[in-house]
Each structure stands twice: as structure tokens, then as C-alpha cells.
Design an enzyme around this catalytic site. Sequence first.
Site, PDB file in Angstrom:
ATOM      1  N   LYS A   1       0.886  -1.166   0.018  1.00  0.00           N
ATOM      2  CA  LYS A   1       0.078  -0.067   0.032  1.00  0.00           C
ATOM      3  C   LYS A   1       1.032   1.251  -0.062  1.00  0.00           C
ATOM      4  O   LYS A   1       1.583   1.567   0.960  1.00  0.00           O
ATOM      5  CB  LYS A   1      -0.943  -0.084   1.124  1.00  0.00           C
ATOM      6  CG  LYS A   1      -1.679   1.355   1.349  1.00  0.00           C
ATOM      7  CD  LYS A   1      -2.654   1.317   2.727  1.00  0.00           C
ATOM      8  CE  LYS A   1      -3.307   2.712   2.951  1.00  0.00           C
ATOM      9  NZ  LYS A   1      -4.239   2.827   4.078  1.00  0.00           N
TER      10      LYS A   1
ATOM     11  N   LYS B   1     -10.162  13.179   7.323  1.00  0.00           N
ATOM     12  CA  LYS B   1      -9.738  13.008   8.662  1.00  0.00           C
ATOM     13  C   LYS B   1      -9.687  14.534   9.357  1.00  0.00           C
ATOM     14  O   LYS B   1      -9.573  15.266   8.923  1.00  0.00           O
ATOM     15  CB  LYS B   1      -8.558  12.230   8.623  1.00  0.00           C
ATOM     16  CG  LYS B   1      -8.433  11.056   8.020  1.00  0.00           C
ATOM     17  CD  LYS B   1      -6.625  10.459   8.002  1.00  0.00           C
ATOM     18  CE  LYS B   1      -6.654   9.130   7.743  1.00  0.00           C
ATOM     19  NZ  LYS B   1      -7.195   8.117   8.449  1.00  0.00           N
TER      20      LYS B   1
ATOM     21  N   ASP C   1     -12.311   7.132   3.232  1.00  0.00           N
ATOM     22  CA  ASP C   1     -11.098   6.773   4.153  1.00  0.00           C
ATOM     23  C   ASP C   1     -10.632   5.357   4.350  1.00  0.00           C
ATOM     24  O   ASP C   1      -9.470   5.145   4.870  1.00  0.00           O
ATOM     25  CB  ASP C   1     -11.267   7.569   5.370  1.00  0.00           C
ATOM     26  CG  ASP C   1      -9.998   7.626   6.407  1.00  0.00           C
ATOM     27  OD1 ASP C   1      -8.856   7.832   5.484  1.00  0.00           O
ATOM     28  OD2 ASP C   1      -9.935   8.264   7.456  1.00  0.00           O
TER      29      ASP C   1
ATOM     30  N   GLU D   1      -9.397   3.698   2.024  1.00  0.00           N
ATOM     31  CA  GLU D   1      -8.858   3.626   0.575  1.00  0.00           C
ATOM     32  C   GLU D   1      -7.794   2.578   0.436  1.00  0.00           C
ATOM     33  O   GLU D   1      -7.695   2.242  -0.707  1.00  0.00           O
ATOM     34  CB  GLU D   1      -8.373   5.072   0.258  1.00  0.00           C
ATOM     35  CG  GLU D   1      -6.972   5.265   0.725  1.00  0.00           C
ATOM     36  CD  GLU D   1      -6.793   5.212   2.347  1.00  0.00           C
ATOM     37  OE1 GLU D   1      -7.574   5.219   2.945  1.00  0.00           O
ATOM     38  OE2 GLU D   1      -5.681   5.174   2.762  1.00  0.00           O
TER      39      GLU D   1
ATOM     40  N   ARG E   1      -7.744  -0.574   1.275  1.00  0.00           N
ATOM     41  CA  ARG E   1      -8.320  -1.827   0.806  1.00  0.00           C
ATOM     42  C   ARG E   1      -8.447  -1.770  -0.822  1.00  0.00           C
ATOM     43  O   ARG E   1      -8.864  -2.685  -1.457  1.00  0.00           O
ATOM     44  CB  ARG E   1      -9.369  -2.286   1.434  1.00  0.00           C
ATOM     45  CG  ARG E   1     -10.456  -1.244   1.697  1.00  0.00           C
ATOM     46  CD  ARG E   1     -11.411  -1.599   2.901  1.00  0.00           C
ATOM     47  NE  ARG E   1     -10.669  -1.095   4.080  1.00  0.00           N
ATOM     48  CZ  ARG E   1     -11.216  -1.183   5.404  1.00  0.00           C
ATOM     49  NH1 ARG E   1     -12.684  -1.698   5.475  1.00  0.00           N
ATOM     50  NH2 ARG E   1     -10.709  -0.772   6.260  1.00  0.00           N
TER      51      ARG E   1
HETATM   52  N1  BES Z   1      -4.400   4.834   6.756  1.00  0.00           N
HETATM   53  C1  BES Z   1      -5.254   4.479   7.343  1.00  0.00           C
HETATM   54  C2  BES Z   1      -5.030   3.704   8.709  1.00  0.00           C
HETATM   55  C3  BES Z   1      -4.222   4.177   9.586  1.00  0.00           C
HETATM   56  C4  BES Z   1      -4.681   4.849  10.687  1.00  0.00           C
HETATM   57  C5  BES Z   1      -2.554   4.108   9.712  1.00  0.00           C
HETATM   58  C6  BES Z   1      -3.581   5.385  11.756  1.00  0.00           C
HETATM   59  C7  BES Z   1      -1.813   4.545  10.528  1.00  0.00           C
HETATM   60  C8  BES Z   1      -2.296   5.272  11.622  1.00  0.00           C
HETATM   61  C9  BES Z   1      -6.427   4.191   6.640  1.00  0.00           C
HETATM   62  O1  BES Z   1      -6.572   4.319   5.291  1.00  0.00           O
HETATM   63  C10 BES Z   1      -7.794   4.508   7.239  1.00  0.00           C
HETATM   64  O2  BES Z   1      -7.971   5.628   7.286  1.00  0.00           O
HETATM   65  N2  BES Z   1      -8.555   3.453   7.670  1.00  0.00           N
HETATM   66  C11 BES Z   1      -9.692   3.894   8.508  1.00  0.00           C
HETATM   67  C12 BES Z   1     -10.632   2.794   8.080  1.00  0.00           C
HETATM   68  C13 BES Z   1     -12.191   3.058   8.469  1.00  0.00           C
HETATM   69  C14 BES Z   1     -12.555   4.149   7.489  1.00  0.00           C
HETATM   70  C15 BES Z   1     -12.964   1.743   8.279  1.00  0.00           C
HETATM   71  C16 BES Z   1      -9.469   3.747   9.896  1.00  0.00           C
HETATM   72  O3  BES Z   1      -8.742   2.907  10.441  1.00  0.00           O
HETATM   73  O4  BES Z   1     -10.015   4.784  10.681  1.00  0.00           O
HETATM   74 ZN    ZN Z   2      -4.656   5.003   4.387  1.00  0.00          ZN
HETATM   75 MN    MN Z   3      -7.497   6.281   5.172  1.00  0.00          MN
END
Ligand code: BES
Ligand code: ZN
Ligand code: MN
Length: 493
Positions: free
Chosen positions: A258, A270, A340, A342, A344
Amino acid sequence: MKISFADVDLERTGALVVLVQKDRVLGAHGSALDAKTGGVLTRALAASRMSGKPGECLDLPGIGAGRIVLAGVGEGADLTPQRCETVGAAIAAALAATPETSAAVIVEDGLGVEPALAAAHLLHGARLRSYRFDTYRTKLKDEERPALKTLVGLTANASQAKKLYGGLDKLGDAVVYARDLVSEPANTLYPESYAARLQKDLPDLGIEVEVLGVKDMKKLGMGALLGVGQGAEHEPRLVVMTYSGGKGGAAPLALVGKGVCFDSGGLSLKPAKSMEDMKWDMAGSAAVVGAMMAIAGRKAKVNAVAVLALVENMPSGNAQRPGDVVTSMSGQTIEVLNTDAEGRLILADAVWYCEQRFKPAAMIDLATLTGAIMIALGSEHVGLFANNDTLADSILAAGKATGETVWRMPLGDEYDKMINSDIADMKNIADGSAGSIIGAVFIQRFVKDVPWAHLDIAGVAWGKKDKGITPKGATGWGVRLLDRLSRDHFEPQ
Ligand code: BES
Ligand code: ZN
Ligand code: MN
């Protein structure tokens, strides 16, 4: 920092590092130095709280021929190469607090690891801990810069140590390369510049680099990846790397990363605090790059391929909207309820492409996929999801051997059902429970019939404080594990 090896020489001037075993036991060289200095080592130990645990260090300035640093190694017989690295890291940290420009570590005989091997791993650990990213610091004063210029391993069989270190040095270069990529801010490292950097640096190592642009991906039907990238000024890229060190035609080990160069969340924006970290949302791809470099660097007898999905996830008038339905390269449609989630989406197309094109022996993706994995496992373990027990066990073993530890998490139909959508084949989020597993079962829908594993590295890609061989900041997590996995399970023994 220059690293070298020489025969043991207690007459050396400058800083000397002496290893101390559990319960303040000195080895033969340490005891000789103690006698030579009138028992100052044993007296200092007796007056301190240091007992000889791995990671403990005691700095004795103005002693002997300069200064002596005592470094704990724990039970001598139980020493392992991996523990040597932790000890080396602690030594580097202790020396960094001193003005010494040169130091030598006296490696004892008779420990659980041969002195030459111990010396190589001690200095490898010291080197990894000494990593810094100073590219953008223009006002560092001299006393803020690292003083230590040379570190010498004093050991029986120095030439063997030098040879062993040579291999580790390549691995160290790969870890550093990955850390540099992760540290680089998103205004300088975006899909195009990232791909260009790989095209410039990797071919010399024998790695072929191919870069697919938006047109190419459109042709392939990568609607899931392109949907994520469509809101950004910086266009997405798909980087394909191949290293052919194995038998012609043998199915390769495939790595998928990724590479979200910046994750604002997109229209599902975010909050500011959570966005601060999101330049390192490409750490999975960086680990894959590092692993390829490590494998190629030692001319491993394996075929390895890598696919990096590089995008920026941004909000704009052209950004993907919550509720949009995209069609992935596999033909499956996805309702994007949260922009967010994204990672996956881009992996869906990347893993599908990888399996279709390369028919790999095994496919492993690395991704900073979910915040939920940090809640589940903190930064002590990475979440491992796999459709194949043999592959999972190999990854668990490589994790143990390198200290990049992983913990297996479940997959299953009950979870898979949770991403069924009312209007498309699936949606990209569920109800918020089992967040990391949902991410994994989503990716699994794009894996056809290859042994596959997914590593959710969100908890370990970036360290908030110094820890063992990783200084705070980008860790390069995964390079060492993947290199070890290839060596132990995909290469002729
Ligand atoms: N890149 C983030 C995950 C992340 C969060 C990595 C904090 C490192 C530190 C990912 O793209 C994301 O935003 N995931 C969301 C998924 C949710 C919207 C289902 C998350 O974990 O909140
Ligand atoms: Zn991300
Ligand atoms: Mn994200």
C-alpha cells in the site's frame, strides 16, 4: 558512521565498550581490562544498578584510555544474533550521548554466539539505531550532529566478522532506504516522484522497474485504485518490480504494498490530528521496496516480484464521493461508503493484477490499513491474516527470528458477509466492529487461489520513541522479516 573489525586490543585509545553478562559477570577480555585499570570496572558495577541485562549500558567517562562503556548482554549462553542487535543498538544510543568520535566494542569469546557473528550483529544493530533523517534540518549545530564517526568491532577472527557484516550491510542499506522513503514528506514524495526514484535507484541492483500510468490502469480496468486517486493533483502510479535470481519459469514470491503517499481521508476527511501522520501511509510499499533490495542485494536464488499501488487520497471537486460505486479490475463492483477506507480499494486492484499476471507461489501484502490494528495489538505485533496455514507459520517464524513480530488474526465467512452491499457486490466498510478483519476480508475477495497473507502494519510503521534497533520515526518494519522469509522458505537451503 564507518564500521570496521579488528583483533582484540586492550591497549586501544578512545572509547572502549565492554560486554557484561547477567549478574555483572565479565568475560575474559573484560576481566583483563578490569585488572589493567585497577578494578575500576568491578567497582563501578558494584556501585551501580546495572546487572547486565540486555539493553543496559553504563558510561564511565575519563576511565582507562578515554572512556569505558559497559553494555549488558544478559545470560551469556543464551545470546542470539538478534539479541546482539539489540545490545548493539543500546551501545549506539549510549555512545550518541557522548562526544566520542570513535569507539570500539570488545566482543568476548565463549558466549552463545560465535564472536565473529556476534560482532557483525552488534555493529549491524548499532548502525540501524544510528539512523537519522536530517535532509530538511538546516540549522543543526555541531553538537547536535552525531559525533561518532567510526565504530570498530574487536573480535577473534576479524576477517570472518567483516565478511558476515558485508551481508548485513546490504540488509541495513535496504532498511535505511525504506526508512528514507517513509520519512520523506508528501510534498516531495508523491506517486510520480516515488516511481521515478525507484526507476533511478533499483535497476543497478538487478531489479527491473516498470511504471504504469493512469492510461495503462484505465485499460486494465483498475477502477478501484483509480477512484481513490481521482481527487488528487498528483496522479496515481502502479510500480511493478521483478528480480529473477531463481530458476527460469519458477513461480515467484510476490509482495504487494500500500503506497498512499498522503491519506487525507478524501471527502470522508480525517480530523487534523489524525491527518498529521498520513505521509507515512505508504510504509507498506516502502517495506516491499526494501525487501526487494535486500533480496537482490545478496543475489538470492529466488524469483521475486513486487507491485506497489501509489496514490494520494485527497478531497476535491473531482474526488470520489461516499456512495460511489466503482468497478475493480476483477469485475467486482464496490460501493465506496467511506473514502477513508482507501487502502483496501487500491490493494483490491493491486493484488488481483499481481495474481493474474504472475501466478505467484505466494502473495503477501503489507499495508498501514487500519487504526483498529493499533487498538488490538499496539506496536508490539503486526496483524497477520492468511488463507494458508503454511504461509502463516512461515511468516510467524520469520517474525520471531528477526524480532519483527506478528500475531495471527482470523478471517471467515461470518466476517466476509458483513461487507455485502445493498447495491453492489460489496461495500468498503462494515459497521465499525472488527475493523482490521473487515479490511482483510475485503482484500481477500480479490485473491483467487494463491496462498496469500496480509500484514496490517499501521501500528509499527512509525515509532513515537526510540526502541531497540529503531530510532523514533520511520521503522522500515517488514524489510528484515520479508528478507528472512524469502531466505528460509523460498530459497534453496
Ligand atoms: N491509513 C489509514 C489507517 C491508519 C490509521 C494508519 C492510523 C496509521 C495510523 C487508513 O486508510 C484508514 O483511514 N483506515 C480507516 C478505516 C475506516 C474508515 C474503516 C481507519 O482505520 O479509521
Ligand atoms: Zn490509508
Ligand atoms: Mn484512510
